[in-house]
Write a protein that holds these residues in place. Structure first.
Motif, PDB file in Angstrom:
ATOM      1  N   PHE A 164       3.113  30.199  45.174  1.00  0.00           N
ATOM      2  CA  PHE A 164       2.985  31.628  44.892  1.00  0.00           C
ATOM      3  C   PHE A 164       2.020  31.822  43.718  1.00  0.00           C
ATOM      4  O   PHE A 164       2.325  31.435  42.585  1.00  0.00           O
ATOM      5  N   GLN A 165       0.859  32.422  43.979  1.00  0.00           N
ATOM      6  CA  GLN A 165      -0.200  32.563  42.975  1.00  0.00           C
ATOM      7  C   GLN A 165      -0.408  34.043  42.650  1.00  0.00           C
ATOM      8  O   GLN A 165      -1.366  34.665  43.093  1.00  0.00           O
ATOM      9  N   LEU A 166       0.493  34.594  41.868  1.00  0.00           N
ATOM     10  CA  LEU A 166       0.459  36.024  41.552  1.00  0.00           C
ATOM     11  C   LEU A 166      -0.804  36.405  40.781  1.00  0.00           C
ATOM     12  O   LEU A 166      -1.398  37.459  41.041  1.00  0.00           O
ATOM     13  N   GLN A 167      -1.226  35.563  39.863  1.00  0.00           N
ATOM     14  CA  GLN A 167      -2.411  35.881  39.061  1.00  0.00           C
ATOM     15  C   GLN A 167      -3.654  35.986  39.939  1.00  0.00           C
ATOM     16  O   GLN A 167      -4.500  36.882  39.745  1.00  0.00           O
ATOM     17  N   LYS A 168      -3.792  35.103  40.918  1.00  0.00           N
ATOM     18  CA  LYS A 168      -4.941  35.164  41.826  1.00  0.00           C
ATOM     19  C   LYS A 168      -4.897  36.425  42.685  1.00  0.00           C
ATOM     20  O   LYS A 168      -5.942  36.989  43.026  1.00  0.00           O
TER      21      LYS A 168
END
Length: 409
Positions: free
Chosen positions: A86-90
């Motif tokens: 899970f890459q929320l910042q991207k």
């Protein structure tokens, strides 16, 4: 300038035409064109405006896209999002993404001495977009949440406030339960009342603090049940959904706002059919009237056709003259139709003259989409279709004998 176009302009703008017997027919032709443009403009602008407005109301409440855990199984009770992949910042850095907000949901019941109601408690965090939600508020505000603190304020819908006889600053008890556990009781204070006009939302959702929802669902302080993703343009939702889905990890999934309420999308799909049907009817009416104008002009100017043939004009040139002449007759109808139609749409957009029943249409006022591309496309489309439709009846000119036409005069 080519001869047919030059001659068409000469007879179209000749002062002698004002006394011709065909002036009534010409007026009727222009009137039909104006009415066709007005009806088409209103149909397209309000139809597309309604589709966009309803989609935006759904998206502004729960995000254009929502990231959830696959363990939730479409339940109203959140399961924690998996952090694997899970890459929320991207996701936040994607060019089409405007903002994101985290949440946890829990199903429960609001109860007081007046009534009770099943609810979905949506716990919001410090990143909640209060400004975006303002359009729904009719009283009070949304709870401001800080990490590590419990905010007992809730924002409920006008429907729930009416059913439970609640107003701002009133207290209400909520009952939550988890499988094999005792019921959990929480006392909240009403700090705001909202209204989205979308029945499936207004009948269920209560906005509260994320820490309460975490406690109810047994989540840790750093766990979340989902993320609402807001895009800069709702029309990019189908294009951006796969991109975001690649960044959520294999244990989570992305759902579009347009997929969360399929019954509303089925209702919206009807607009496309209605728009197409009305435009087709208007085109048929315009074409019939314009063809009648052409035929009457040909009959009225039989002598002129004979003279032109005698002077060496070909059937093709004479046909082009009368087609151009008829299209030039349409221009005032197009101009006045656009002016009247656009003026009405501007009045509706800024003053909301025509109201709707939100229980049936999901919006209170007829929304308007004033896209100039549609306005130009309607006018050009009517001209183009009319030009093509005039080709066949214009062949009547080739049947006219110059000798008989001049002798008839």
């Amino acid at each position: 300038m080519k001869f047919p176009l030059y001659f068409s302009k000469k007879i179209a703008f000749s002062k002698d035409n004002k006394n011709n017997l065909s002036r009534i027919i010409v007026f009727i032709g222009r009137l039909s064109v104006a009415l066709g443009v007005i009806v088409s403009l209103i149909t397209v602008s309000t139809g597309l405006g309604s589709k966009t407005a309803i989609k935006e109301r759904m998206a502004d409440f729960s995000g254009h896209l929502s990231i959830k855990s696959k363990q939730s199984n479409n339940s109203y009770n959140s399961s924690p999002l998996s952090k694997e992949g899970f890459q929320l910042q991207k996701i936040k850095e994607l060019p089409d993404v405007a903002s994101t907000q985290q949440y946890v949901t829990a199903s429960g019941i609001l109860r007081n001495e007046h009534n009770f109601a099943g609810i979905i408690f949506k716990g919001i965090g410090p990143d909640f977009d209060h400004e975006r939600f303002k359009k729904f508020l009719i009283a009070g505000n949304t709870p401001h949440v800080k990490e590590g603190f419990f905010n007992n304020g809730i924002t409920i819908s006008q429907k729930l406030a009416s059913d439970l006889h609640l107003k701002i600053k009133d207290s209400i008890v909520a009952i939550f339960s988890k499988q094999d556990d005792k019921p959990l009781y929480r006392k909240f204070e009403v700090v705001g009342i909202y209204k989205t006009d979308i029945k499936m939302i207004d009948e269920l959702y209560v906005i509260g603090g994320i820490n309460h929802a975490r406690k109810i669902q047994g989540l840790k302080n750093d766990e979340i049940g989902g993320v609402d993703v807001f895009l800069k343009n709702i029309n990019d939702i189908d294009e951006d959904a796969p991109k975001i889905d690649q960044l959520v990890g294999y244990k989570n999934y992305t759902v579009k706002a347009t997929d969360q309420y399929p019954q509303i999308m089925d209702f919206i799909a009807i607009f496309d059919t209605n728009i197409a049907l009305i435009i087709i009817i208007m085109l048929v009416v315009v074409i019939i009237n314009i063809v009648m104008v052409l035929l009457i002009l040909i009959i009225e100017r039989t002598n002129s056709i004979g003279m032109l043939k005698t002077l060496g004009a070909s059937n093709g040139q004479i046909r082009a003259i009368f087609i151009n002449y008829t299209l030039l007759i349409m221009i005032p109808g197009l101009v006045f139709g656009n002016l009247i139609g656009y003026s009405f749409l501007l009045l509706q957009k800024y003053f909301g003259i025509i109201k709707l029943n939100p229980e049936n249409y999901y919006v209170e006022v007829v929304p308007v989409d004033l896209n100039p591309i549609y306005i130009m496309a309607i006018s050009l489309g009517i001209l183009l279709v009319s030009a093509v439709a005039l080709i066949l009846p214009s062949y009547l000119i080739s049947k006219i004998s110059p000798v008989k036409a001049i002798k008839y005069n």
